[in-house]
Design an enzyme around this catalytic site. Structure first.
Site, PDB file in Angstrom:
ATOM      1  N   ALA A 157       3.024   5.474  -8.576  1.00 19.78           N
ATOM      2  CA  ALA A 157       4.445   5.671  -8.907  1.00 19.78           C
ATOM      3  C   ALA A 157       4.744   5.158 -10.316  1.00 19.78           C
ATOM      4  CB  ALA A 157       5.321   4.954  -7.875  1.00 19.78           C
ATOM      5  N   GLY A 167       0.796  -1.227   0.000  1.00 18.54           N
ATOM      6  CA  GLY A 167       0.000   0.000   0.000  1.00 18.54           C
ATOM      7  C   GLY A 167       0.826   1.273   0.000  1.00 18.54           C
ATOM      8  N   LEU A 168       2.045   1.174  -0.525  1.00 16.06           N
ATOM      9  CA  LEU A 168       2.872   2.388  -0.590  1.00 16.06           C
ATOM     10  C   LEU A 168       2.646   3.158  -1.904  1.00 16.06           C
ATOM     11  CD1 LEU A 168       6.336   1.414   0.975  1.00 16.06           C
ATOM     12  CD2 LEU A 168       4.493   2.729   2.001  1.00 16.06           C
ATOM     13  N   GLY A 169       1.707   2.697  -2.712  1.00 18.12           N
ATOM     14  CA  GLY A 169       1.357   3.476  -3.903  1.00 18.12           C
ATOM     15  C   GLY A 169       2.154   3.121  -5.135  1.00 18.12           C
ATOM     16  N   SER A 170       2.298   1.821  -5.392  1.00 15.29           N
ATOM     17  CA  SER A 170       3.086   1.424  -6.564  1.00 15.29           C
ATOM     18  C   SER A 170       2.390   1.823  -7.873  1.00 15.29           C
ATOM     19  CB  SER A 170       3.377  -0.078  -6.543  1.00 15.29           C
ATOM     20  OG  SER A 170       2.181  -0.804  -6.599  1.00 15.29           O
ATOM     21  N   SER A 171       1.060   1.788  -7.904  1.00 19.25           N
ATOM     22  CA  SER A 171       0.374   2.125  -9.166  1.00 19.25           C
ATOM     23  C   SER A 171       0.584   3.586  -9.539  1.00 19.25           C
ATOM     24  CB  SER A 171      -1.126   1.877  -9.067  1.00 19.25           C
ATOM     25  OG  SER A 171      -1.423   0.875  -8.178  1.00 19.25           O
ATOM     26  N   ASP A 200      -2.005  10.472  -3.890  1.00 14.20           N
ATOM     27  CA  ASP A 200      -0.849   9.588  -4.123  1.00 14.20           C
ATOM     28  C   ASP A 200      -0.053  10.035  -5.347  1.00 14.20           C
ATOM     29  OD1 ASP A 200      -3.137   8.959  -5.555  1.00 14.20           O
ATOM     30  OD2 ASP A 200      -3.034   6.807  -5.231  1.00 14.20           O
TER      31      ASP A 200
END
Ligand code: MEV
Length: 304
Positions: A95, A89-93, A136
């Protein structure tokens, strides 16, 4: 010629969910990055090499969008790698989207301002996810720590020196669109109560912003914990996240809360340096996993 761009992951410090309804939030970029390498290849289909299954769709849509917008006919080979899993849930999409646009713009010598990069990335993200504030995308584009209002109406950098955060992963993946819909159901069914919670969250976020820039961690921590309680009222927390917050506080954190949509993903605990080991141990003891990352990190960039 190969171009590599990287973009950071993110953590929301305060204001999740309310931000979807136009209230502010505070978000920070972490020093775990997602890398996208692009190059032109001789004719044929675009080739995507991405071990991140979830990122694949975001990557493809971004490339299609870019080629259509800038009338690009070349075939491309695109490769991704990351310092973090899409599961935490660190926002790979977000990024992936931002790093891909940045790499392609560089490859085709198209100048994009940060705001333009934010806007096209937010557009692609919304096309796929249908819901979301764009916080994000702002975090990964601009980096640092930002006071943010939906759609980029406000993206205000907050000048931080440091932020001693312990990040605990709950072991479960959060399903953000489902949680946003769940909150929306409550909003439709009981607008008065939900808006009251959002207003209380807004007050905390605005106070938090002032305390954060003065490095008043003790006060900021108290506001974070209050924010967690309001997220509990919104019914987006989980027993595991509540427990992780509870043990972090018992072990000496100034404040703790879930971070993100809830249900799973991560919690964060703002912790005095001399209590970090105890807080980490307490989280691990109840089955959480520590993610070691620094916050307030640099936004999207070209890697040389
Ligand atoms: C998800 O990490 C945070 C939410 O506020 C969604 C969003 O702002 O897009 C729940």
């Amino acid at each position: 010629m190969k171009i590599v761009s990287s973009a950071p992951g993110k953590l929301i410090l305060m204001g999740e969910h309310a931000v979807v309804y136009g209230y502010p939030c505070i978000v920070t970029a972490v020093d775990k990055r997602l890398y996208v390498e692009v190059e032109k290849v001789s004719a044929g289909e675009d080739k995507f090499i991405t071990p991140q299954v979830k990122g694949h769709r975001f990557l493809k849509e971004t490339v299609v969008f870019f080629k259509e917008k800038y009338k690009i006919k070349d075939s491309l080979k695109i490769l991704t790698r990351g310092d973090f899993s899409h599961k935490v849930g660190l926002g790979s999409s977000s990024a992936v989207i931002v790093a891909t646009f940045n790499a392609l713009a560089n490859l085709f010598k198209i100048t994009l301002t940060k705001k333009e990069l934010f806007e096209i990335s937010h557009e692609v993200n919304l096309k796929i996810q249908k819901v979301g504030s764009g916080f994000d995308i702002a975090a990964t584009s601009y980096g640092g720590t930002q006071y943010f209002i939906k759609g980029g109406k406000v993206i205000q950098p907050l000048n931080l020196q440091r932020l001693p955060l312990v990040i605990g992963y709950s072991g479960l993946k959060a399903d953000t669109p489902t949680l946003i819909k769940q909150v929306n159901k409550q909003y439709q069914e009981n607008k008065k109560k939900t808006v009251l919670i959002f207003n209380q969250i807004k007050i905390l976020v605005d106070q938090g912003k002032d305390e954060l820039v003065k490095s008043n961690f003790e006060k900021f921590g108290v506001l974070m914990t209050k924010n967690h309680m309001l997220l509990k009222d919104l019914k987006v927390s989980s027993l595991k996240l509540d427990k992780m917050v509870e043990v972090a506080l018992e072990a000496g954190a100034w404040g703790a809360k879930l971070s993100g949509a809830g249900g799973g993903d991560c919690m964060v605990a703002l912790t005095p340096e001399n209590r970090i080991k105890e807080v980490e141990r307490a989280i691990v003891k109840i089955g959480g996993e520590i993610i070691r990352a620094n916050v307030n990190s640099q936004g999207v960039r070209i890697e040389i």
